[in-house]
Design a protein around this motif. Structure first.
Motif, PDB file in Angstrom:
ATOM      1  N   CYS A 132       0.834  -1.216   0.000  1.00 28.11           N
ATOM      2  CA  CYS A 132       0.000   0.000   0.000  1.00 28.11           C
ATOM      3  C   CYS A 132       0.867   1.264   0.000  1.00 28.11           C
ATOM      4  O   CYS A 132       1.711   1.456   0.880  1.00 28.11           O
ATOM      5  N   PHE A 133       0.622   2.103  -0.985  1.00 24.28           N
ATOM      6  CA  PHE A 133       1.399   3.327  -1.176  1.00 24.28           C
ATOM      7  C   PHE A 133       1.193   4.315  -0.022  1.00 24.28           C
ATOM      8  O   PHE A 133       2.132   4.950   0.435  1.00 24.28           O
ATOM      9  N   TRP A 134      -0.042   4.403   0.481  1.00 23.53           N
ATOM     10  CA  TRP A 134      -0.333   5.393   1.533  1.00 23.53           C
ATOM     11  C   TRP A 134       0.207   4.922   2.869  1.00 23.53           C
ATOM     12  O   TRP A 134       0.754   5.716   3.630  1.00 23.53           O
ATOM     13  N   THR A 195      -2.902  -4.311   8.423  1.00 24.28           N
ATOM     14  CA  THR A 195      -2.897  -5.526   7.605  1.00 24.28           C
ATOM     15  C   THR A 195      -1.856  -5.420   6.495  1.00 24.28           C
ATOM     16  O   THR A 195      -1.192  -6.413   6.160  1.00 24.28           O
ATOM     17  N   ASN A 196      -1.696  -4.234   5.950  1.00 26.60           N
ATOM     18  CA  ASN A 196      -0.661  -4.048   4.926  1.00 26.60           C
ATOM     19  C   ASN A 196       0.716  -4.417   5.477  1.00 26.60           C
ATOM     20  O   ASN A 196       1.477  -5.134   4.834  1.00 26.60           O
ATOM     21  N   THR A 197       1.020  -3.933   6.684  1.00 27.61           N
ATOM     22  CA  THR A 197       2.311  -4.271   7.304  1.00 27.61           C
ATOM     23  C   THR A 197       2.406  -5.787   7.516  1.00 27.61           C
ATOM     24  O   THR A 197       3.435  -6.401   7.207  1.00 27.61           O
ATOM     25  N   ALA A 198       1.330  -6.388   8.028  1.00 23.68           N
ATOM     26  CA  ALA A 198       1.336  -7.834   8.289  1.00 23.68           C
ATOM     27  C   ALA A 198       1.550  -8.618   6.986  1.00 23.68           C
ATOM     28  O   ALA A 198       2.285  -9.614   6.966  1.00 23.68           O
ATOM     29  N   LEU A 199       0.943  -8.156   5.889  1.00 25.71           N
ATOM     30  CA  LEU A 199       1.156  -8.810   4.591  1.00 25.71           C
ATOM     31  C   LEU A 199       2.606  -8.682   4.155  1.00 25.71           C
ATOM     32  O   LEU A 199       3.200  -9.637   3.647  1.00 25.71           O
ATOM     33  N   ARG A 200       3.202  -7.522   4.357  1.00 23.75           N
ATOM     34  CA  ARG A 200       4.596  -7.296   3.959  1.00 23.75           C
ATOM     35  C   ARG A 200       5.557  -8.227   4.687  1.00 23.75           C
ATOM     36  O   ARG A 200       6.525  -8.674   4.115  1.00 23.75           O
ATOM     37  N   VAL A 201       5.270  -8.482   5.979  1.00 25.00           N
ATOM     38  CA  VAL A 201       6.185  -9.340   6.732  1.00 25.00           C
ATOM     39  C   VAL A 201       5.799 -10.816   6.615  1.00 25.00           C
ATOM     40  O   VAL A 201       6.350 -11.662   7.314  1.00 25.00           O
ATOM     41  N   GLY A 202       4.835 -11.112   5.707  1.00 27.54           N
ATOM     42  CA  GLY A 202       4.527 -12.506   5.397  1.00 27.54           C
ATOM     43  C   GLY A 202       3.650 -13.207   6.414  1.00 27.54           C
ATOM     44  O   GLY A 202       3.671 -14.442   6.500  1.00 27.54           O
ATOM     45  N   ASP A 203       2.884 -12.442   7.208  1.00 34.92           N
ATOM     46  CA  ASP A 203       1.961 -13.048   8.161  1.00 34.92           C
ATOM     47  C   ASP A 203       0.844 -13.761   7.390  1.00 34.92           C
ATOM     48  O   ASP A 203       0.055 -13.119   6.702  1.00 34.92           O
ATOM     49  N   PRO A 204       0.750 -15.104   7.516  1.00 35.07           N
ATOM     50  CA  PRO A 204      -0.223 -15.840   6.699  1.00 35.07           C
ATOM     51  C   PRO A 204      -1.678 -15.575   7.110  1.00 35.07           C
ATOM     52  O   PRO A 204      -2.593 -15.863   6.336  1.00 35.07           O
ATOM     53  N   ASP A 205      -1.903 -15.037   8.317  1.00 45.74           N
ATOM     54  CA  ASP A 205      -3.268 -14.808   8.799  1.00 45.74           C
ATOM     55  C   ASP A 205      -3.768 -13.392   8.501  1.00 45.74           C
ATOM     56  O   ASP A 205      -4.896 -13.051   8.872  1.00 45.74           O
ATOM     57  N   ALA A 206      -2.927 -12.577   7.867  1.00 43.83           N
ATOM     58  CA  ALA A 206      -3.228 -11.144   7.747  1.00 43.83           C
ATOM     59  C   ALA A 206      -4.593 -10.878   7.103  1.00 43.83           C
ATOM     60  O   ALA A 206      -5.407 -10.132   7.657  1.00 43.83           O
TER      61      ALA A 206
ATOM     62  N   ASP B 142       9.260  -2.968   6.581  1.00 43.15           N
ATOM     63  CA  ASP B 142       8.436  -4.174   6.457  1.00 43.15           C
ATOM     64  C   ASP B 142       8.854  -5.028   5.259  1.00 43.15           C
ATOM     65  O   ASP B 142       8.663  -6.239   5.265  1.00 43.15           O
ATOM     66  N   SER B 143       9.433  -4.416   4.236  1.00 45.49           N
ATOM     67  CA  SER B 143       9.869  -5.188   3.059  1.00 45.49           C
ATOM     68  C   SER B 143      11.390  -5.307   2.968  1.00 45.49           C
ATOM     69  O   SER B 143      11.919  -5.617   1.910  1.00 45.49           O
ATOM     70  N   ARG B 144      12.097  -5.021   4.055  1.00 45.02           N
ATOM     71  CA  ARG B 144      13.566  -5.051   4.073  1.00 45.02           C
ATOM     72  C   ARG B 144      14.070  -6.046   5.097  1.00 45.02           C
ATOM     73  O   ARG B 144      14.320  -5.669   6.247  1.00 45.02           O
ATOM     74  N   PRO B 145      14.261  -7.310   4.734  1.00 45.61           N
ATOM     75  CA  PRO B 145      14.733  -8.285   5.731  1.00 45.61           C
ATOM     76  C   PRO B 145      16.107  -7.883   6.262  1.00 45.61           C
ATOM     77  O   PRO B 145      16.864  -7.207   5.566  1.00 45.61           O
ATOM     78  N   GLY B 146      16.390  -8.276   7.479  1.00 48.41           N
ATOM     79  CA  GLY B 146      17.687  -7.967   8.090  1.00 48.41           C
ATOM     80  C   GLY B 146      17.535  -7.731   9.578  1.00 48.41           C
ATOM     81  O   GLY B 146      16.423  -7.791  10.107  1.00 48.41           O
TER      82      GLY B 146
END
Lengths: 222, 222
Positions: A132-134, A195-206, B142-146
């Protein structure tokens, strides 16, 4: 279709044609400029969804797209204008991907669920490289007054108003219990941003969690 | 207190004293280094709350604090280590400002309300120049692993776990209706993150709205 045969042009008509050809060339140049501008702005959205609007530079975009730096500089003029063009392009792409398709659903709860479905596809697929851009850019500009801040937060208000209007429709139609439309729109938007953050970090339940929360807000309590 | 008189030291004791004085000098240097390190890390938190952890540079921090760039570089070694030190300093300041004072309230609904009160002071006052440090930096990482990503999101999980634990206490004590503690913790955190943005843009209803939402989540429905 074949063009109808035309009589030989009069000298006046010839002059007019020449003028119109010049205008045509100018139009084509404008069109080319405008197409390039759109392509650069759209790429800028991807870069900014990942690295933020502050990570944008005319030089980087030119390199990425194989254009001359001076050409891109001529099209946008300044980094701020490039940032504003990116915000505009992001809004346009968001409306095309989320708002317009959801408009097929009737106003109220159905439209809200359609907006949620489209939003989840928009953020999960994702439409922009960094999600998400915003969500990516509001935090960077919340303490930075100026035209970019104003554009980002004006789009945010537009989105909150859209959600609140549909919530009012849903309440009016008796589809959801009485609720504070602005407060609930704020909650839905807050959950989508998280939810956008959770999706970015690969949370499968997001995505599932976002649906649970929104359904909880729309369902009769008790 | 006066020091007791001591006998003249033996040659062995003299050697021991010299060694201990050297150790003292080393200790003082370490202490000075450690104090400077903390001061730089704490300033880095303020800078990063406003401009993000990517906006940090050893040179900028040295200039801001009137230190030598080489001295700061020696203390931290790399930009990533400086970012990690900032994340650690932010966590420490957050625990001191929000988590520890709220621990005076009994577990459950009271503790949750105390955490909310303290969090609103933390974000409104604000403790860091640019408001909530995590709200400002999670979207950038969120999209930068490390390691920086890992530290930011580990603190986030720690906070969500704290909220969920108190929600379970509240449910167990019958203070709030049965609820999904993880889901509710996610909602509270999402609303606080959105509230941070609202506070940054000067929304006068931001704190009141956060209270309304959290009270709504804690109150019996119906």
């Amino acid at each position: 279709m074949n063009e109808p045969e035309r009589p030989a042009p009069s000298p006046t008509a010839q002059a007019e044609n020449a003028a119109s050809e010049n205008a045509g060339t100018t139009d084509r140049r404008l069109l080319r400029g405008s197409r390039t501008r759109r392509a650069v702005a759209r790429h800028a959205v991807d870069v900014a969804s990942l690295d933020g609007l502050n990570g944008l530079s005319i030089g980087r975009l030119a390199t990425d797209l194989g254009l001359s730096k001076s050409g891109v500089a001529t099209l946008f003029g300044s980094k701020e204008k490039l940032q504003l063009a990116a915000v505009g392009a992001a809004r346009e792409a968001f409306v095309d991907a989320v708002v317009r398709p959801a408009a097929d659903a009737p106003h109220g709860a159905d439209r809200l669920r359609a907006l949620l479905d489209r939003w989840l596809v928009y953020a999960s697929a994702p439409l922009f490289t960094g999600g998400c851009f915003w969500a990516a850019n509001r935090p960077d500009f919340d303490s930075r007054p100026g035209p970019v801040h104003d554009a980002l937060f004006s789009h945010h208000r537009e989105w909150l108003t859209l959600l609140a209007d549909e919530l009012r429709h849903a309440v009016g139609a008796g589809e959801v219990p009485a609720l504070d439309a602005e407060l609930t729109a704020f909650q839905i938007d807050a959950v989508l941003t998280a939810t956008n953050t959770a999706l970015r970090v690969g949370d499968p339940d997001a995505a599932h969690r976002a649906r649970l929360v929104v359904e909880g807000l729309l369902s009769p309590r008790g």
